[in-house]
Every structure is written in C-alpha cells, then in structure tokens.
Design a protein around this motif. Structure first.
Motif, PDB file in Angstrom:
ATOM      1  N   TYR A 765       0.828  -1.209   0.000  1.00 45.34           N
ATOM      2  CA  TYR A 765       0.000   0.000   0.000  1.00 45.34           C
ATOM      3  C   TYR A 765       0.863   1.260   0.000  1.00 45.34           C
ATOM      4  N   GLN A 766       0.333   2.321  -0.646  1.00 44.02           N
ATOM      5  CA  GLN A 766       1.016   3.613  -0.714  1.00 44.02           C
ATOM      6  C   GLN A 766       0.130   4.683  -0.072  1.00 44.02           C
ATOM      7  N   PHE A 767       0.775   5.634   0.614  1.00 45.59           N
ATOM      8  CA  PHE A 767       0.002   6.739   1.201  1.00 45.59           C
ATOM      9  C   PHE A 767      -0.112   7.834   0.155  1.00 45.59           C
ATOM     10  N   LEU A 768      -1.317   8.006  -0.389  1.00 45.42           N
ATOM     11  CA  LEU A 768      -1.566   8.964  -1.476  1.00 45.42           C
ATOM     12  C   LEU A 768      -2.694   9.903  -1.066  1.00 45.42           C
ATOM     13  N   PRO A 769      -2.427  10.851  -0.179  1.00 42.89           N
ATOM     14  CA  PRO A 769      -3.511  11.703   0.369  1.00 42.89           C
ATOM     15  C   PRO A 769      -4.185  12.593  -0.669  1.00 42.89           C
ATOM     16  N   GLU A 770      -3.445  12.944  -1.752  1.00 46.78           N
ATOM     17  CA  GLU A 770      -4.032  13.836  -2.755  1.00 46.78           C
ATOM     18  C   GLU A 770      -4.980  13.104  -3.695  1.00 46.78           C
ATOM     19  N   GLU A 771      -4.947  11.772  -3.713  1.00 47.15           N
ATOM     20  CA  GLU A 771      -5.772  10.992  -4.634  1.00 47.15           C
ATOM     21  C   GLU A 771      -7.218  10.900  -4.126  1.00 47.15           C
ATOM     22  N   SER A 772      -8.161  10.661  -5.042  1.00 47.94           N
ATOM     23  CA  SER A 772      -9.560  10.463  -4.644  1.00 47.94           C
ATOM     24  C   SER A 772      -9.663   9.246  -3.733  1.00 47.94           C
ATOM     25  N   HIS A 773     -10.455   9.388  -2.673  1.00 45.75           N
ATOM     26  CA  HIS A 773     -10.600   8.310  -1.688  1.00 45.75           C
ATOM     27  C   HIS A 773     -12.025   7.757  -1.668  1.00 45.75           C
ATOM     28  N   ILE A 774     -12.143   6.575  -1.108  1.00 45.83           N
ATOM     29  CA  ILE A 774     -13.423   5.880  -0.992  1.00 45.83           C
ATOM     30  C   ILE A 774     -13.635   5.564   0.480  1.00 45.83           C
ATOM     31  N   VAL A 775     -14.849   5.766   0.959  1.00 46.27           N
ATOM     32  CA  VAL A 775     -15.210   5.331   2.311  1.00 46.27           C
ATOM     33  C   VAL A 775     -15.805   3.932   2.184  1.00 46.27           C
ATOM     34  N   VAL A 776     -15.284   2.989   3.009  1.00 46.79           N
ATOM     35  CA  VAL A 776     -15.667   1.581   2.869  1.00 46.79           C
ATOM     36  C   VAL A 776     -16.229   1.063   4.185  1.00 46.79           C
ATOM     37  N   LEU A 777     -17.419   0.461   4.115  1.00 49.54           N
ATOM     38  CA  LEU A 777     -17.990  -0.279   5.241  1.00 49.54           C
ATOM     39  C   LEU A 777     -17.824  -1.760   4.940  1.00 49.54           C
ATOM     40  N   GLY A 826     -13.950  12.965  -2.293  1.00 50.61           N
ATOM     41  CA  GLY A 826     -12.777  13.772  -2.621  1.00 50.61           C
ATOM     42  C   GLY A 826     -11.497  13.123  -2.155  1.00 50.61           C
ATOM     43  N   ASN A 827     -10.493  13.977  -1.829  1.00 52.23           N
ATOM     44  CA  ASN A 827      -9.188  13.451  -1.405  1.00 52.23           C
ATOM     45  C   ASN A 827      -9.250  12.958   0.042  1.00 52.23           C
ATOM     46  N   ALA A 828      -8.069  12.697   0.624  1.00 53.45           N
ATOM     47  CA  ALA A 828      -8.020  12.118   1.975  1.00 53.45           C
ATOM     48  C   ALA A 828      -8.668  13.032   3.001  1.00 53.45           C
ATOM     49  N   GLU A 829      -8.493  14.359   2.839  1.00 64.27           N
ATOM     50  CA  GLU A 829      -9.081  15.295   3.799  1.00 64.27           C
ATOM     51  C   GLU A 829     -10.602  15.194   3.786  1.00 64.27           C
ATOM     52  N   GLY A 830     -11.202  15.238   2.590  1.00 66.21           N
ATOM     53  CA  GLY A 830     -12.654  15.158   2.487  1.00 66.21           C
ATOM     54  C   GLY A 830     -13.180  13.818   2.969  1.00 66.21           C
ATOM     55  N   ALA A 831     -12.455  12.744   2.648  1.00 62.86           N
ATOM     56  CA  ALA A 831     -12.876  11.399   3.066  1.00 62.86           C
ATOM     57  C   ALA A 831     -12.836  11.263   4.578  1.00 62.86           C
ATOM     58  N   MET A 832     -11.786  11.844   5.237  1.00 61.10           N
ATOM     59  CA  MET A 832     -11.694  11.763   6.701  1.00 61.10           C
ATOM     60  C   MET A 832     -12.823  12.542   7.363  1.00 61.10           C
ATOM     61  N   ASP A 884      -5.763   6.903  10.856  1.00 58.08           N
ATOM     62  CA  ASP A 884      -6.545   6.872  12.094  1.00 58.08           C
ATOM     63  C   ASP A 884      -5.979   7.813  13.154  1.00 58.08           C
ATOM     64  N   SER A 885      -4.667   7.983  13.137  1.00 53.87           N
ATOM     65  CA  SER A 885      -4.048   8.803  14.182  1.00 53.87           C
ATOM     66  C   SER A 885      -3.840  10.249  13.731  1.00 53.87           C
ATOM     67  N   ILE A 886      -4.305  10.592  12.507  1.00 49.57           N
ATOM     68  CA  ILE A 886      -4.086  11.931  11.963  1.00 49.57           C
ATOM     69  C   ILE A 886      -5.430  12.644  11.838  1.00 49.57           C
ATOM     70  N   SER A 887      -5.497  13.852  12.314  1.00 50.64           N
ATOM     71  CA  SER A 887      -6.745  14.626  12.237  1.00 50.64           C
ATOM     72  C   SER A 887      -6.895  15.239  10.861  1.00 50.64           C
ATOM     73  N   ALA A 888      -8.105  15.713  10.564  1.00 49.10           N
ATOM     74  CA  ALA A 888      -8.373  16.348   9.270  1.00 49.10           C
ATOM     75  C   ALA A 888      -7.480  17.566   9.048  1.00 49.10           C
ATOM     76  N   PRO A 889      -7.284  18.436  10.043  1.00 50.40           N
ATOM     77  CA  PRO A 889      -6.385  19.581   9.826  1.00 50.40           C
ATOM     78  C   PRO A 889      -4.965  19.157   9.479  1.00 50.40           C
TER      79      PRO A 889
END
Length: 896
Positions: A765-777, A826-832, A884-889
């Motif tokens: 896995y790669q950390f790609l915060p700028e890429e579009s993200h998906i919320v998964v249940l 959206g990206n990681a910020e919007g997904a979080m 999980d340990s990183i806030s949206a800001p």
C-alpha cells in the motif's frame, strides 16, 4: 358324549398349545425336528425358492446377448438386470433368514443317559439338526450373488465351506464362491478353489455341470481360450437343458473361432441352427458361419446364397448391416479387398440402430487402409469408428491413439497442400484467379445439390457424409485439380454434419512438443508454429459461395508468402515426426525429411532433421546415408549436443554420471540432516545453489536448508527461511510444505503474523492523500439488511451533504466479505471528514449493530490492491498508521 362347539374349540386350542410348546427350537426331540423341517421346507424355503426361480426367469427375459463378443456362460453379470430383480432376491434372503433365525435347532437331543452307538454319536455331534438351514444359507448366498452383493455372498459361502452339514451343499458353496471371485476378477482365488475341487475324488457328480460352467467362465473372463475350450465342452456334456445346450454350443463355436479352428466353428454354428434356438441366435449363427467359412475347401456360392436369402427376408431389414459385413469377410478371404471394402461400406450405410456394428464396419475399413499405408482414408474411417463405438469396446484406446496420430498427420498434409495451392493461386493473373474461383463455387453448388437430393431420399447420417467425402477426395485427387477445392467441399459437409450431430472430443494425450530421440534425453524446442494443431479454434463460418472466402487467404505479398512457407516448413517437419515416432513408417519419414531439407535448406529444423535422418537410415540398414548425415551434423553443428553424442560414444554415460552427482549430494545432505549436522547441511545446500542453479532438486535443497536453519535458530528465523522457499520455489510439494509450516507458526505465535502483516502493509500500500478516496464499510460476519443500510446511507448523504453527489454501491469479495463503498468524498481530507461524521451517525450504527464490521477510508489505487489481496487485517494496519491517528487539519497541512 357329544362335545359342544365350545368344548371342541377349547380342546383343539389346548392340543395346538401342547404341540407348539413341544416343538420349541430349545427342545431337540423327534417331534420338534419333524415340525421345524416340515415348516422350513414346505412353507418358508419353498416360497423363497419360488422367488429365486422367478428372478431367474426375469433375467432370461431381460438379458440381451451381444453377439459381437464371446457370450458369457452365465447371464447374471448385468448390473441393470440385477437391480430389476433386487426385490425378488430380497424376498429370497428374507425367507432364508427366517428359516435360519426361527427354525434352526442347535440344542442337543436328550440321550437319557443311554450309551450311544457310532451312528447315534455322529448324529449327536451335529451342530445343526434342521436339514433345511444349510439349504437356506446356500439359497441366501445365491440370491446375494444375483443381486451383486458379492462381499455378503463371499461371507455366506465361506461360512458354508466350513459349517455345512451336507457335503452336497458344502461343495456347491465352493463352486459358487469361485463364481463370485470370477465376477470380482480375483482369478487367483477362484483358480485355487477350482483346482482343489478338480482333484477332490469325493466331488459329487450332481454338480459337474455347474463346476465346469464356472471353470469355463474362469477362463473366458481372462480370454484364455485354449483352456476354455475343454471346460465349455465338459459343461456341455453334462448339460440336460435344451436352452443351455444351444447357448453352450454357440459359445463352444465362438471359442473354436478364437483358437483359429474355423472349420470346427462352422460345424458347431450349423449345429446351433439345427437346435432351433431363438431367432437372434439363429441369425447370428448363420452370420458367424459365413465369417468362419473356409473358402478353400467349402462351396462359397452356397454360403453366399444363404446370405442373399437372408437379405431378402423382411425379418432381417434391421440386420442387413451384419449380413453385408459377413459378405465383406468372405470377400476378404477370397483376396478381394476392394469388394470387401464396398460391402463394409454398405454395412455401415444400412445400419439403422446398431451403432456398434456401424463402428466395427468403419473400423475394419480403417484397418485395411492402415495396413496398406493409406493413412488419409484410414484417418477418416478411424474417426467414424470412434464416433460409433463406446469406450468399453476392446482396444478402444489403441484405436483412439491411431486416430489421433492420423489426425495429426492428415492435418499437416492438408496444411502443406493448402498452402501450396494458395501459393499457386497467388502466382496466377487476376483474371485467371477469378475464373478459377468461380469454377470452384459452381462445382460446390452442384455437389451441394446432389447432397441435398440424397438427404431427401432418407435420413442424413454420418456414414453418408464420410462416404461422400471419400468419393470427393478420390475424384479430385485423380483429376489433379487445385487442392483447396477439396477442403472447400469437405469443410462444408463437415460443418453441416457438426450442426446436426455436434463435435466429438478425443481425450487422448497423444501430442508431444518435445520428442525424445532414439530413447535419449536429447530434445529440440521447435520455435514458431508447430504445424497442425487439432485443438485450434475453428475460424468463423463464412459464406463459401462468395469469392471473398477464397480470395482472403491468398498470400499476395512477400511477407504473406514468407508466413505461408513457414507454415509449410513446420507442417512438413511435424508430418515427418508422426511418420517416425507414432506410425514407425521409417521410409515415409526419411522421404519427408529429405523433402523438407531440399525445399527449405535453411530450415529451423535442419539439425533435428539431420539427426533423425542419421538415426532412421541407421535403423533401416542404410549405413552409407547414415554416415553422410552424421558428417553433416559434425561439420555444420559441431557444438550441438547431437554432435557431442555422435563424436563421443561415452558422452551420454558421462552426462548421466554428472547428472547423478546432484542426487548423490542431496542424499548425503539429507542423511546429515537426519544426524543433526545442521551447519554442514546449510553449507552444502548453498554450494548446491551455486553449482546447480536450475536443477529440479533445488526446491528440495531449499526446504532442507530451511529445516536446518530451524534446528540452529529461533522460530522467527526459521519462518524467514521458509518464506524464501515459498518465494523461490515453483508450485509443488516443497512450497506446499513450507506454507503449511508458516501457517502453523503464525497460529502458535500470533506476533509472527502481526510482524508479517506490518511489513506487507508497507510493501503493497502507498500513502496517497491527494488521490480520490473511498469510504468503505466492511461487513465481516453477521446479519445486516444491506438494502436498508444503503437506504440509510443515501439519506445520511442527503441530510449532511445536500450539494454533493455521492455514489453508494454494495459488492461481495471473493472471500465472501460484503462491502459498501461511498465514492465522491474527494481526497483524503474530504474522506476523513465524511468518515468522522459517519461514525457519529446513529441510524447507520443501528443497521450494523448485529454484525462484526469495519469502517475505513482508502485511496482508489489502494482499493484495487485491497480487492485483489483480500486481507482486511493488513489494510487495517496501514489505515491506523496513516489515517486513524491523523486529524483532518493535519491531513490538510500535508496536502499543502
């Protein structure tokens, strides 16, 4: 005094009560023995035996003989018929069991202290005092045999062998036991019983027929016809029943025929006819007479007259195929091969329902062509034979192998002739080419018209098709017309046939890409096309009445001519290989290879062709030519393995010795491992990796090294060594064993699995915060109303994000885990931000309360990896480490 009716009934009841009580099986008196013998014989055993006879009659009615084989002595071997009489035999077994359980008398008679005579002592020492118990056991065993419950029958007959009171029952049980062993093909056990009985002077004459019939069955099932002859004859001499007499006489005639005594067989078949058996046996006896007829000493015209009369008989309409076949056999004996083939073709064409006879007729024609080295027509007829014979036909695998080899050969011949024809057409002027194709189409239409007329006359069948194909082949080859004409007609007929009858598959593994040479491990990798491949997918069906169909494959450019020549070159080599390896036709193989070298002197197959020609000429006694091709190899390919073999007679021995070194090394290392010499094992395994980097034993060395590492280090290091085995070994026993141990270690030491997952999460896995993200249940397990969950998620989206367009979908992974995905965050910020809001949503939480579930966000790239990988725990580690340990800001800051 006159008794009243009541008094009469009372005294009768008391008398019956006294009689029954005195006849208990617990008491052994003259009255009790007579009572139980009487009831057993005339009530229970009688009814059981009647059911047995009823079953035998059913077998006689239902059994249909296959006269193309030697008839079985007994009709009891058919499993379907055995099932049809099962209820009758169950009743037999029930009745026999009733005698045994309710009427067996094993109590000793009361001697009242008297001194016993020898005769009385013999009677007193009996283990059973009801004479019908042994007979009931025998009847039970016979019923079990007819039901095909052979293992129960063996138990029953074995019991009687040891415990039967009467000799007749004891001997008969031995004979039946031998019969059962014949059915199970345990001939050693059966033969031992039969030999012992044949040497027993006390064997009863009453059982002579049964004994010799079973002995005949013993030899016939093994196809030992010389010994079977005597036993069938003996059984016949003791038989009284007319029905069994004509059957045994027919079998005796068949056995004489198998032994080559055709004159004796002819006489016996005549004897069968005079016995007036059922019509099917009479008919087949006449047919067999014709086929066993001695044309040198008998009146041929007489037997032909009989056969012609049979042809005219309306009763024989459905048997005409067999009559024509008999005519064909007579023609063969008269050395009239072509006439015989015509009769066999008529036999196939007139076969209405007897596919087996049709198959035999085709097979006979195929064999005649094959022994005359006429491989092209032989292939077509073998193919027809296989379509009509089932896999149980004697020699079916051999026939299938021949057909497969010939299909390969004919396919390559067709490639050569087709490409030659196409190249010839390419060399024509445009005007001549069009005129030629137009003539093909006109002839094709005429042939199709004739075929449709013939089809209208009667049912279209496979024999018509193959006979038409043979005729077309013959006419076109004789006329010298372009070969592509022939496949155009033939393929049309074949495709029409397939539409009606479907495809037949051959399951034989008969092709080899790498051929061994003279039983040596020298192989050639044939590059490029390998000639004809019968498993190739057929081209899309096109209109064969249009010019384009014929114009498309014509090689009109230099590059297409090169491709066409490569097809011819490969097909010529493949054709020679079939002649050499499969058909053992060395003259044709030599000619084909010489033709290949002459036409394509720079062929990719030149080295192999030279070696094959050296070897084939050597086998054919042409030493001069053999030496010539040897010199060509040494001169033109001095570094090849072929040259090494020819230049050094000890080359193969030396190579084999070198090959054995690695096996000896592995054996030494393995013994060292067993003796706990782990450092030595590790060192020698590393040496093997360097010396033999590509050897097939390398996975074994790797696993052995891992075991040795496990012997001197901790479990973590052992596991790392096993992971190397998995990574560098092909699929097989060693890789499977390493995986099993890794799973075991992960189970007993969970920390090891956690460490692996930690490493793996970083690798895949790669950390790609700028890429579009998906919320998964993720619903791991438990009950969830998925439709309600989707509905509530959509409502949540409308309420919280009315201006945003989301896509909510459900899917199931290969491992059964259910997912719900929300795209558009959206990206990681919007997904979080969406993720944190969703965790607080009570309605969704209520939907998921009965299920084990996970919620996370994931980039689109990682989601594709997740779907393929399938391990939720690995991504959870990545998610916790990166999201999980990183806030949206904080994420927003990263994105800046």
């Amino acid at each position: 005094m006159k008794l009243s009716r009541f008094q009469y009934c009372y005294f009768a009841f008391i008398w019956i009560l006294l009689l029954v009580s005195s006849c208990s099986v617990e008491k052994n008196t003259g009255m009790s023995r007579n009572y139980h013998n009487l009831v057993s014989r005339y009530n229970i055993y009688f009814n059981g035996n009647e059911s047995y006879k009823k079953g035998i009659k059913k077998i006689d009615r239902q059994y249909k003989d296959d006269f193309s084989k030697v008839l079985p002595v007994f009709k009891f071997g058919n499993k379907d018929i055995a099932n049809s009489i099962a209820s009758d035999m169950d009743r037999v077994i029930t009745k026999a069991s009733k005698v045994i359980t309710l009427h067996s008398i094993t109590a000793k008679p009361d001697t009242k202290g008297k001194e016993l005579s020898e005769k009385d002592k013999e009677f007193y020492d009996q283990s059973e005092f009801n004479n019908w118990v042994d007979d009931s056991y025998l009847l039970m065993g016979k019923a079990q045999t007819l039901k095909h419950d052979y293992f129960l029958a063996i138990k029953t007959f074995t019991y009687l062998n040891k415990e039967a009171q009467g000799k007749l029952v004891m001997y008969e049980s031995f004979v039946w036991l031998s019969y059962v062993y014949n059915q199970l093909e345990e001939f050693e056990k059966s033969g031992k019983i039969l030999v012992e009985l044949s040497e027993d002077p006390e064997f009863p004459d009453e059982l002579n027929f049964l004994f010799f019939a079973v002995y005949a069955d013993y030899y016939l099932k093994q196809e030992i016809y010389t010994q079977a002859l005597e036993m069938v004859g003996q059984a016949l001499s003791f038989e009284k029943s007319k029905k069994r007499k004509y059957r045994l006489t027919y079998i005796l005639a068949q056995v004489h025929e198998k032994n080559g005594n055709e004159q004796e067989a002819y006489k016996l078949y005549e004897k069968v006819v005079r016995m007036n058996p059922p019509y099917d046996m009479t008919f087949n006896a006449r047919i067999r007479q014709a086929e066993s007829f001695d044309v040198t000493s008998e009146n041929v015209s007489e037997i032909k007259k009989i056969l012609r009369k049979m042809l005219r008989d309306e009763k024989n309409v459905e048997f005409q195929d067999q009559i024509y076949y008999a005519f064909g056999q007579i023609a063969l004996k008269e050395q009239k091969r072509d006439e015989a083939i015509e009769f066999f073709q008529k036999s196939a064409r007139t076969s209405i329902q007897n596919n087996k006879q049709k198959g035999i007729s085709y097979l006979t024609i195929a064999d005649l062509h094959f022994v005359s080295d006429e491989y092209v027509p032989a292939q077509a007829y073998y193919d027809s034979a296989l379509m009509n014979l089932n896999s149980e036909y004697p020699g079916f695998e051999i026939i299938a192998g021949k057909a497969a080899n010939l299909t390969q050969l004919v396919g390559n011949i067709n490639i050569i002739e087709r490409e030659d024809s196409l190249q010839m057409l390419a060399a024509m002027t445009s005007t001549n080419r069009i005129a030629f194709i137009d003539q093909i189409i006109a002839d094709l239409r005429e042939e199709e018209r004739k075929r449709l007329e013939k089809e209208a006359e009667g049912p279209y069948n496979q024999s018509d098709y193959y006979e038409g194909e043979r005729r077309i082949n013959q006419q076109l080859n004789q006329s010298g017309k372009w070969y592509f004409y022939n496949p155009a007609v033939v393929d049309f007929g074949r495709n029409e046939f397939k539409k009606k009858w479907g495809n037949r598959e051959l399951g034989d593994n008969w092709r080899r890409k790498n051929k061994s040479v003279s039983e040596m491990n020298i192989t050639e990798i044939i590059e490029g096309e390998e000639g004809f491949n019968p498993d190739m997918q057929p081209e899309k069906e096109e209109d064969k009445y249009k010019r384009d169909y014929y114009l498309k494959p014509i090689p009109l450019t230099d590059s297409l001519i090169m491709i066409s020549n490569k097809k011819i070159e490969n097909a010529m080599f493949a054709k020679a290989s079939v002649y050499m390896s499969d058909l053992k036709d060395y003259p044709r193989a030599i000619h084909s290879l010489e033709e290949l070298i002459k036409r394509y002197p720079n062929t990719d197959h030149l080295l192999s062709s030279y070696y094959y020609l050296y070897d084939l000429n050597n086998k054919s006694g042409k030493q001069g030519m053999s030496e010539y091709y040897k010199s060509q190899i040494l001169e033109k390919f001095p570094q090849s393995e072929f040259a090494q073999v020819l230049g050094d007679p000890d080359y193969l021995r030396k190579r084999n010795e070198k090959e054995m070194e690695v096996y000896r090394l592995y054996e030494q290392v393995y013994v060292a491992y067993l003796n706990d010499q782990y450092d030595y094992v590790i060192r020698e395994c590393d040496l093997a990796f360097k010396i033999y980097p590509n050897h097939e034993l390398l996975p074994k060395f790797r696993l052995l090294k891992a075991y040795a590492i496990g012997g001197v280090t901790d479990i973590r290091t052992f596991k790392m060594a096993l992971l190397e085995v998995v990574e560098f070994s092909p699929d097989g026993e060693e890789k499977n064993r390493a995986n099993e141990l890794i799973v075991h270690f992960n189970t007993i030491v969970p920390e090891l699995k956690a460490e692996d997952e930690q490493i793996e999460s970083k690798q895949i896995y790669q950390f790609l915060p700028e890429e579009s993200h998906i919320v998964v249940l993720v619903i791991v397990k438990g009950r969830v109303d998925m439709n309600q969950l989707i509905f509530d998620l959509i409502n949540f989206n409308f309420d919280k994000y009315p201006q945003t367009e989301f896509s909510t979908e459900k899917q199931t992974m290969d491992n059964g885990i259910r997912l719900v995905t929300i795209k558009g965050t959206g990206n990681a910020e919007g997904a979080m931000t969406y993720y944190n809001a969703l965790l607080k949503e009570n309605t969704v939480a209520e939907d998921l309360k009965l299920a084990e579930h996970k919620i996370f966000i994931i980039s689109e790239t990682n989601f594709d990896v997740f779907l393929k990988h399938g391990e939720l725990s690995v991504y959870e580690i990545f998610f916790k480490a990166n999201y999980d340990s990183i806030s949206a800001p904080e994420l927003e800051a990263m994105l800046r």
